[in-house]
Design a protein around this motif. Structure first.
Motif, PDB file in Angstrom:
ATOM      1  N   ALA A 142       1.002  -1.130   0.100  1.00 21.00           N
ATOM      2  CA  ALA A 142       0.122   0.106   0.036  1.00 21.00           C
ATOM      3  C   ALA A 142       0.706   1.131   0.007  1.00 21.00           C
ATOM      4  O   ALA A 142       1.909   1.077   0.414  1.00 21.00           O
ATOM      5  CB  ALA A 142      -1.074  -0.010   1.231  1.00 21.00           C
ATOM      6  N   ALA A 143       0.124   2.323  -0.438  1.00 17.82           N
ATOM      7  CA  ALA A 143       0.927   3.580  -0.583  1.00 17.82           C
ATOM      8  C   ALA A 143       0.594   4.495   0.894  1.00 17.82           C
ATOM      9  O   ALA A 143      -0.367   4.193   1.307  1.00 17.82           O
ATOM     10  CB  ALA A 143       0.378   4.520  -1.745  1.00 17.82           C
ATOM     11  N   TRP A 144       1.738   5.271   1.017  1.00 14.86           N
ATOM     12  CA  TRP A 144       1.589   6.169   2.235  1.00 14.86           C
ATOM     13  C   TRP A 144       1.038   7.381   1.421  1.00 14.86           C
ATOM     14  O   TRP A 144       1.723   8.142   0.657  1.00 14.86           O
ATOM     15  CB  TRP A 144       2.759   6.343   3.049  1.00 14.86           C
ATOM     16  N   LEU A 145      -0.089   7.849   2.011  1.00 18.46           N
ATOM     17  CA  LEU A 145      -0.736   8.935   1.721  1.00 18.46           C
ATOM     18  C   LEU A 145      -0.193  10.198   2.288  1.00 18.46           C
ATOM     19  O   LEU A 145       0.089  10.468   3.133  1.00 18.46           O
ATOM     20  CB  LEU A 145      -2.468   9.086   1.737  1.00 18.46           C
ATOM     21  N   SER A 146      -0.060  11.462   1.387  1.00 20.19           N
ATOM     22  CA  SER A 146       0.331  12.660   1.651  1.00 20.19           C
ATOM     23  C   SER A 146      -0.629  13.216   2.375  1.00 20.19           C
ATOM     24  O   SER A 146      -2.078  12.654   2.177  1.00 20.19           O
ATOM     25  CB  SER A 146       0.625  13.459   0.599  1.00 20.19           C
ATOM     26  N   LEU A 147      -0.627  14.328   2.963  1.00 22.83           N
ATOM     27  CA  LEU A 147      -2.048  14.960   3.555  1.00 22.83           C
ATOM     28  C   LEU A 147      -3.028  15.450   2.540  1.00 22.83           C
ATOM     29  O   LEU A 147      -4.155  15.343   2.948  1.00 22.83           O
ATOM     30  CB  LEU A 147      -1.375  16.360   4.214  1.00 22.83           C
ATOM     31  N   SER A 148      -2.486  15.629   1.255  1.00 19.08           N
ATOM     32  CA  SER A 148      -3.386  16.272   0.371  1.00 19.08           C
ATOM     33  C   SER A 148      -4.125  15.127  -0.027  1.00 19.08           C
ATOM     34  O   SER A 148      -5.465  15.015  -0.391  1.00 19.08           O
ATOM     35  CB  SER A 148      -2.738  17.102  -0.708  1.00 19.08           C
ATOM     36  N   ARG A 149      -3.735  13.861  -0.204  1.00 16.87           N
ATOM     37  CA  ARG A 149      -4.187  12.623  -0.638  1.00 16.87           C
ATOM     38  C   ARG A 149      -5.134  12.104   0.561  1.00 16.87           C
ATOM     39  O   ARG A 149      -6.208  11.556   0.092  1.00 16.87           O
ATOM     40  CB  ARG A 149      -3.321  11.731  -1.127  1.00 16.87           C
ATOM     41  N   MET A 150      -4.715  12.128   1.533  1.00 18.54           N
ATOM     42  CA  MET A 150      -5.453  11.682   2.664  1.00 18.54           C
ATOM     43  C   MET A 150      -6.914  12.647   2.689  1.00 18.54           C
ATOM     44  O   MET A 150      -8.029  12.214   2.762  1.00 18.54           O
ATOM     45  CB  MET A 150      -4.987  12.116   3.869  1.00 18.54           C
ATOM     46  N   GLN A 151      -6.708  14.019   2.600  1.00 15.89           N
ATOM     47  CA  GLN A 151      -7.926  14.906   2.570  1.00 15.89           C
ATOM     48  C   GLN A 151      -8.762  14.405   1.381  1.00 15.89           C
ATOM     49  O   GLN A 151      -9.984  14.617   1.291  1.00 15.89           O
ATOM     50  CB  GLN A 151      -7.428  16.365   2.413  1.00 15.89           C
ATOM     51  N   ALA A 152      -8.201  14.039   0.189  1.00 19.80           N
ATOM     52  CA  ALA A 152      -9.119  14.147  -0.931  1.00 19.80           C
ATOM     53  C   ALA A 152      -9.749  12.671  -0.906  1.00 19.80           C
ATOM     54  O   ALA A 152     -10.940  12.535  -1.141  1.00 19.80           O
ATOM     55  CB  ALA A 152      -8.004  14.023  -2.282  1.00 19.80           C
ATOM     56  N   LEU A 153      -8.895  11.607  -0.358  1.00 20.82           N
ATOM     57  CA  LEU A 153      -9.710  10.330  -0.111  1.00 20.82           C
ATOM     58  C   LEU A 153     -10.908  10.527   0.866  1.00 20.82           C
ATOM     59  O   LEU A 153     -11.890   9.829   0.891  1.00 20.82           O
ATOM     60  CB  LEU A 153      -8.604   9.251   0.362  1.00 20.82           C
ATOM     61  N   TRP A 154     -10.535  11.216   1.991  1.00 20.12           N
ATOM     62  CA  TRP A 154     -11.495  11.336   3.094  1.00 20.12           C
ATOM     63  C   TRP A 154     -12.862  12.112   2.527  1.00 20.12           C
ATOM     64  O   TRP A 154     -13.902  11.763   2.937  1.00 20.12           O
ATOM     65  CB  TRP A 154     -11.024  12.216   4.130  1.00 20.12           C
ATOM     66  N   GLN A 155     -12.666  12.967   1.735  1.00 21.36           N
ATOM     67  CA  GLN A 155     -13.768  13.795   1.002  1.00 21.36           C
ATOM     68  C   GLN A 155     -14.434  12.900   0.020  1.00 21.36           C
ATOM     69  O   GLN A 155     -15.820  13.006   0.157  1.00 21.36           O
ATOM     70  CB  GLN A 155     -13.337  14.988   0.266  1.00 21.36           C
ATOM     71  N   HIS A 156     -13.808  12.089  -0.730  1.00 24.01           N
ATOM     72  CA  HIS A 156     -14.382  11.244  -1.464  1.00 24.01           C
ATOM     73  C   HIS A 156     -15.287  10.051  -0.643  1.00 24.01           C
ATOM     74  O   HIS A 156     -16.286   9.929  -1.204  1.00 24.01           O
ATOM     75  CB  HIS A 156     -13.407  10.312  -2.171  1.00 24.01           C
ATOM     76  N   MET A 157     -14.672   9.654   0.599  1.00 22.53           N
ATOM     77  CA  MET A 157     -15.475   8.498   1.348  1.00 22.53           C
ATOM     78  C   MET A 157     -16.654   9.605   1.791  1.00 22.53           C
ATOM     79  O   MET A 157     -17.886   8.842   2.098  1.00 22.53           O
ATOM     80  CB  MET A 157     -14.582   8.057   2.232  1.00 22.53           C
ATOM     81  N   GLN A 158     -16.618  10.864   2.147  1.00 19.50           N
ATOM     82  CA  GLN A 158     -17.649  11.354   2.811  1.00 19.50           C
ATOM     83  C   GLN A 158     -18.805  11.583   1.767  1.00 19.50           C
ATOM     84  O   GLN A 158     -19.921  11.488   2.200  1.00 19.50           O
ATOM     85  CB  GLN A 158     -17.201  12.888   3.371  1.00 19.50           C
ATOM     86  N   THR A 159     -18.494  11.811   0.364  1.00 23.24           N
ATOM     87  CA  THR A 159     -19.487  11.945  -0.627  1.00 23.24           C
ATOM     88  C   THR A 159     -20.180  10.703  -0.619  1.00 23.24           C
ATOM     89  O   THR A 159     -21.534  10.600  -0.712  1.00 23.24           O
ATOM     90  CB  THR A 159     -18.702  12.326  -1.828  1.00 23.24           C
ATOM     91  N   ARG A 160     -19.438   9.554  -0.641  1.00 22.30           N
ATOM     92  CA  ARG A 160     -19.919   8.082  -0.944  1.00 22.30           C
ATOM     93  C   ARG A 160     -20.919   7.733   0.145  1.00 22.30           C
ATOM     94  O   ARG A 160     -22.159   7.375  -0.148  1.00 22.30           O
ATOM     95  CB  ARG A 160     -18.880   7.250  -0.926  1.00 22.30           C
ATOM     96  N   VAL A 161     -20.571   8.049   1.315  1.00 27.81           N
ATOM     97  CA  VAL A 161     -21.420   7.848   2.530  1.00 27.81           C
ATOM     98  C   VAL A 161     -22.672   8.420   2.637  1.00 27.81           C
ATOM     99  O   VAL A 161     -23.667   8.005   3.129  1.00 27.81           O
ATOM    100  CB  VAL A 161     -20.601   7.740   3.716  1.00 27.81           C
ATOM    101  N   THR A 162     -22.691   9.646   2.113  1.00 27.10           N
ATOM    102  CA  THR A 162     -23.939  10.286   1.993  1.00 27.10           C
ATOM    103  C   THR A 162     -24.893   9.952   0.665  1.00 27.10           C
ATOM    104  O   THR A 162     -26.065  10.279   0.777  1.00 27.10           O
ATOM    105  CB  THR A 162     -23.855  12.013   1.937  1.00 27.10           C
ATOM    106  N   GLU A 163     -24.303   9.514  -0.318  1.00 27.32           N
ATOM    107  CA  GLU A 163     -25.060   9.201  -1.492  1.00 27.32           C
ATOM    108  C   GLU A 163     -25.603   7.963  -1.436  1.00 27.32           C
ATOM    109  O   GLU A 163     -26.641   7.507  -2.141  1.00 27.32           O
ATOM    110  CB  GLU A 163     -24.070   9.223  -2.723  1.00 27.32           C
ATOM    111  N   MET A 164     -25.046   6.820  -0.653  1.00 26.60           N
ATOM    112  CA  MET A 164     -25.356   5.587  -0.752  1.00 26.60           C
ATOM    113  C   MET A 164     -26.296   5.050   0.566  1.00 26.60           C
ATOM    114  O   MET A 164     -26.027   5.415   1.599  1.00 26.60           O
ATOM    115  CB  MET A 164     -24.049   4.851  -0.775  1.00 26.60           C
ATOM    116  N   SER A 165     -26.919   3.984   0.407  1.00 28.34           N
ATOM    117  CA  SER A 165     -27.774   3.480   1.620  1.00 28.34           C
ATOM    118  C   SER A 165     -26.849   2.311   2.008  1.00 28.34           C
ATOM    119  O   SER A 165     -26.543   1.326   1.122  1.00 28.34           O
ATOM    120  CB  SER A 165     -29.162   3.197   1.050  1.00 28.34           C
ATOM    121  N   HIS A 166     -26.589   2.009   3.189  1.00 25.83           N
ATOM    122  CA  HIS A 166     -25.551   0.951   3.836  1.00 25.83           C
ATOM    123  C   HIS A 166     -26.446   0.238   4.669  1.00 25.83           C
ATOM    124  O   HIS A 166     -25.733  -0.753   5.432  1.00 25.83           O
ATOM    125  CB  HIS A 166     -24.434   1.481   4.242  1.00 25.83           C
TER     126      HIS A 166
END
Length: 272
Positions: free
Chosen positions: A72-96
């Protein structure tokens, strides 16, 4: 302690790159205080001390680096934030509600939580995160693995410091090794299992044919390196042993594009 871990990590990566000259295991310079403050504000969290200290030293791996963590890759802060934002979008758009999850007692059995900070990504949608929202049995700042291939949320370590120490020790003990095929650091057991599976499918070669092949390869070595070339055993030892007197010759031959010599390492047959 974090400073010591950083020194050990740099040392073991440097050793691997010396042994594997074509490897690319590169780290970014540390994040600035302004970057750390901004990311925490954007994510509405406060980083644990060990996470802040680690990113002050290195802001993840460089864009051109191969994986510096296990698969696995070690994420920079910018990539951490981008991935976190992506997951935030997914969790609000989907029913789990109907998704079956499995979680260790210390980890909340959730599809995603906004207090999970992903710092490692295997490229297959599975992350290692700092957990700032543990269950009642967990501890703040513990390290969890969030997998979407099997929907498991597992506890990996009680802190980033403990997780890093275990990872670096595995590198130092060669439990984790470099693999060009897998694009960076990998668990050695996985590589051994793959080699065993592959060897089972290889055709056998008769002793006579193997001797002929050895003779051809030795002639090729002499052609490449001149008189006084090492024999095949000395050559292999030269590639594996840092102190071998044949190391330079071995590396020269190993980087040769000569097709006959390449067969020594890429042969499709098993030695009898």
């Amino acid at each position: 302690m974090i400073q010591n871990l950083a020194q050990r990590f740099q040392a073991v990566l440097a050793k691997i790159q010396k042994q594997q000259p074509l490897s690319r295991l590169e780290l970014n310079d540390g994040a600035t205080e302004a970057q750390l403050v901004q990311v925490q504000a954007d994510l509405n969290v406060v980083f644990p001390d060990d996470l802040q200290q680690w990113y002050r030293l290195f802001d993840g791996q460089s864009p051109n680096s191969e994986h510096v963590f296990n698969g696995a890759a070690w994420l920079s802060l910018s990539r951490m934030q981008a991935l976190w934002q992506h997951m935030q979008t997914r969790v609000t758009e989907m029913s789990h509600e109907d998704i079956a999850l499995s979680a260790d007692d210390e980890v909340q059995a959730l599809w995603w939580h906004d207090a999970w900070l992903p710092f490692s990504d295997d490229g297959q949608g599975n992350y290692v995160c700092v957990d700032l929202a543990p269950s009642a049995d967990g501890v703040m700042g513990q390290i969890i693995r969030v997998r979407f291939d099997n929907m498991v949320r597992s506890l990996e370590a009680t802190s980033l410091e403990a997780w890093l120490d275990a990872h670096i020790e595995a590198l130092e003990e060669s439990d984790y090794v470099y693999s060009a095929k897998h694009g960076g650091i990998m668990d050695a057991e996985i590589l051994f299992e793959e080699e065993d599976e592959g060897a089972a499918d290889l055709p056998s070669m008769s002793p006579e044919a193997w001797q002929d092949m050895e003779g051809d390869l030795q002639n090729t070595l002499t052609h490449l390196l001149g008189e006084g070339a090492p024999d095949l055993k000395q050559l292999v030892n030269g590639l594996l042993d840092e102190d071998s007197p044949f190391k330079n010759q071995a590396e020269s031959a190993a980087h040769s594009k000569h097709a006959s010599f390449k067969d020594l390492f890429d042969s499709d047959v098993k030695q009898p």
